[in-house]
Scaffold this motif. Structure first.
Motif, PDB file in Angstrom:
ATOM      1  N   ARG A 211    -145.573 -28.628  16.506  1.00 21.59           N
ATOM      2  CA  ARG A 211    -145.834 -29.476  15.346  1.00 21.59           C
ATOM      3  C   ARG A 211    -145.040 -29.004  14.128  1.00 21.59           C
ATOM      4  N   ARG A 285    -153.190 -27.644  12.332  1.00 24.23           N
ATOM      5  CA  ARG A 285    -152.392 -26.449  12.076  1.00 24.23           C
ATOM      6  C   ARG A 285    -151.014 -26.665  12.701  1.00 24.23           C
ATOM      7  N   ASP A 287    -146.872 -25.398  13.774  1.00 25.35           N
ATOM      8  CA  ASP A 287    -146.013 -24.317  14.244  1.00 25.35           C
ATOM      9  C   ASP A 287    -144.887 -24.020  13.250  1.00 25.35           C
ATOM     10  N   HIS A 332    -152.217 -23.843   6.475  1.00 23.06           N
ATOM     11  CA  HIS A 332    -151.962 -24.843   7.518  1.00 23.06           C
ATOM     12  C   HIS A 332    -151.151 -24.297   8.694  1.00 23.06           C
ATOM     13  N   ALA A 334    -150.254 -22.495  12.167  1.00 24.35           N
ATOM     14  CA  ALA A 334    -150.887 -22.143  13.437  1.00 24.35           C
ATOM     15  C   ALA A 334    -150.882 -20.616  13.580  1.00 24.35           C
ATOM     16  N   GLY A 337    -147.488 -19.473  13.607  1.00 24.67           N
ATOM     17  CA  GLY A 337    -146.620 -20.358  12.851  1.00 24.67           C
ATOM     18  C   GLY A 337    -145.798 -19.659  11.778  1.00 24.67           C
ATOM     19  N   LYS A 393    -147.521 -16.286   9.910  1.00 23.12           N
ATOM     20  CA  LYS A 393    -148.966 -16.099  10.084  1.00 23.12           C
ATOM     21  C   LYS A 393    -149.270 -14.775  10.775  1.00 23.12           C
TER      22      LYS A 393
END
Length: 526
Positions: A211, A285, A287, A332, A334, A337, A393
């Motif tokens: 995403r 969430r 990537d 937001h 992942a 991400g 992240k």
């Protein structure tokens, strides 16, 4: 519906030529279109031109599919909307087809015919509802100019195969977006991020699959470049899922058309409250996140968002949205991400209204992967020096080496070249220099071994960053370049020194304001 018997008498397709696909033809086309503009403002004219280019694109795609159907089936099948929707091609009613409009280009009623065509296409394609411009019949629009534009646009990709025609029209649409952004200046930057900046972001983060999200997507350039990256590196259409949000309705419409011209299926949401106050994709969430938020926005409504789950590093100041954007984006991501964000240089060193504390918390939490200082004059909308923030992240588990406790600093201010008197771009070599450095540092498979380069890049430890008061300006870390024979013109060296001095003055002013605030606090407590 059931298909009738095939028609075996269809004509063979014409041999495709390469007319109009030469590199640089977009610029000539833009100049020709701009000559027709006369006294119309670029902000109005762009919708007139881009709407027609979009109409030409969907009509060409429709006609190519229709011709293919007619070689195998009959007229009834060729006029069945389901045959087109099955191949993700927009259905174009007869009265909206480009051939019909081209035949009527010199008629005084051409404005109304275009408006009716746009309305008919929206009525037949739910995903385009409310997207297309329908202002061609307004009295202020010169109908002769509209007819001449139709003639001009009719020649785009006229002899191309369908797969090539889509790319040519996509290139034209993208070039015109860029051209109008330049013509509009500051206002143009609100809907368009320069291609070379977007390319650095995309090449750095390599969104091969998953995403992809932009919370302030403008005209959708981040998505176009991401899709192009996937295709150029052997990926498949559909390997990435595109999501975005935009608060400006007019810009949202440009994005929808831009992505449709490129054949990119995307979930782009619009509401006038924006991503902070009405997060349309709150539960998702992503990537990869790519964003160029408006710089230093003071009226973002932060007073109504003092308590929010997104502010995990501290409530952002009411008077500046920079750290609200950073935290919204980080929230937001992942679990593995990564994000690339364009911000004003002041975000790297500001101590005002708690920004220094938020930045410190982000550094200590290992949320920051890389910082890049950009050269000036890259943007249409502002001469404010900008930088790129890269967030991760989980720096211990993102498919690369464990980078916890380290941040990469890149000073790219000496890269780029002037393409005109006011604007700078990165060359392919510049982009490669930046991205290879990052890929080597994060331990990407097949990348070369990383090494600090004085004056350009430095892998700094948390201890070093603490010693600089958690200021993230790359110039503080990379040091001076190795001395070489000085063949740099004085004017270039002077401009660089002036920029550095201005940055140092800004840091000194921020520090002075912080000290003054502390002193006033001491006085009031006495």
């Amino acid at each position: 519906m059931a298909r009738p018997k095939k028609n075996t008498n269809g004509a063979a397709s014409k041999k495709a030529s390469n007319n109009g696909a030469n590199i640089g033809f977009e610029a000539d086309l833009f100049l020709a279109a701009d000559k027709l503009r006369k006294n119309l403002e670029p902000s109005d004219y762009k919708h007139v031109v881009l709407g027609l280019i979009f109409l030409k694109y969907i009509s060409d795609a429709f006609e190519a599919k229709r011709a293919a159907l007619l070689t195998e089936w009959d007229e009834q099948t060729a006029e069945d909307p389901d045959e087109y929707r099955a191949d993700n091609i927009f259905w174009v009613p007869k009265e909206a087809r480009w051939s019909h409009l081209q035949a009527s280009a010199k008629q005084p009623t051409i404005g109304k015919l275009i408006d009716d065509a746009m309305a008919a296409i929206e009525a037949s394609n739910a995903s385009l509802k409310g997207v297309l411009p329908k202002e061609y019949a307004r009295p202020a629009l010169d109908k002769i100019m509209v007819g001449e534009l139709i003639d001009l646009i009719s020649g785009i990709a006229m002899h191309e195969r369908q797969d090539q025609a889509r790319d040519v029209l996509g290139r034209v649409y993208e070039y015109f977006l860029s051209g109008f952004a330049g013509a509009e200046g500051k206002r143009g930057g609100e809907f368009y991020t320069p291609r070379s900046v977007v390319r650095v972001l995309v090449e750095m983060l390599e969104p091969y699959k998953g995403r992809v999200y932009d919370p302030c997507c403008g005209s959708g350039g981040m998505f176009v470049q991401s899709d192009r990256f996937v295709k150029e590196h052997g990926g498949r259409i559909g390997d990435i899922a595109v999501y975005g949000q935009e608060s400006n309705y007019t810009t949202w419409r440009l994005a929808k058309m831009n992505l449709a011209v490129r054949g990119i299926d995307a979930d782009i949401r619009w509401n006038n409250e924006g991503s902070f106050h009405k997060d349309e994709l709150r539960d998702l969430r992503f990537d990869t996140i790519l964003a160029n938020p408006p710089f230093n926005t003071s009226d973002w409504g932060g007073d109504r968002l003092r308590e929010d789950a997104r502010w995990q590093f501290g409530a952002p100041p009411v008077g500046n949205a920079n750290y609200a954007w950073l935290q919204h984006i980080f929230w937001h991501l992942a679990p593995r991400g990564t994000a690339g964000v364009v911000l004003a240089n002041g975000s790297m060193s500001s101590q005002q209204s708690g920004e220094g504390d938020i930045r410190k918390a982000m550094v200590e939490a290992d949320a920051i992967d890389c910082m890049i200082a950009l050269p000036g004059q890259l943007f249409y909308s502002t001469q404010i020096p900008a930088c790129l923030w890269f967030l991760a992240k989980d720096k211990s588990n993102s498919g690369f080496r464990d980078r916890r406790g380290e941040v990469l600093f890149i000073d790219a201010r000496k890269l780029g070249h002037l393409v005109d008197r006011t604007r700078r771009e990165f060359s392919d070599a510049d982009t490669a220099t930046i991205t290879r450095t990052y890929h080597a540092w994060r331990g990407e498979k097949g990348a070369s071994e990383y090494a600090d380069v004085p004056g350009f890049c430095k892998s700094a430890s948390l201890e070093e960053i603490r010693s600089h008061g958690h200021v993230l300006t790359p110039g503080r870390y990379v040091g001076a370049a190795a001395l070489e024979e000085d063949d740099e013109p004085f004017t270039v060296r002077f401009a660089a020194l002036k920029e550095q001095l201005t940055e140092q003055f800004a840091e000194a002013e921020a520090l002075s304001a912080a000290i003054q605030a502390k002193l006033e606090g001491v006085g009031s407590n006495g």
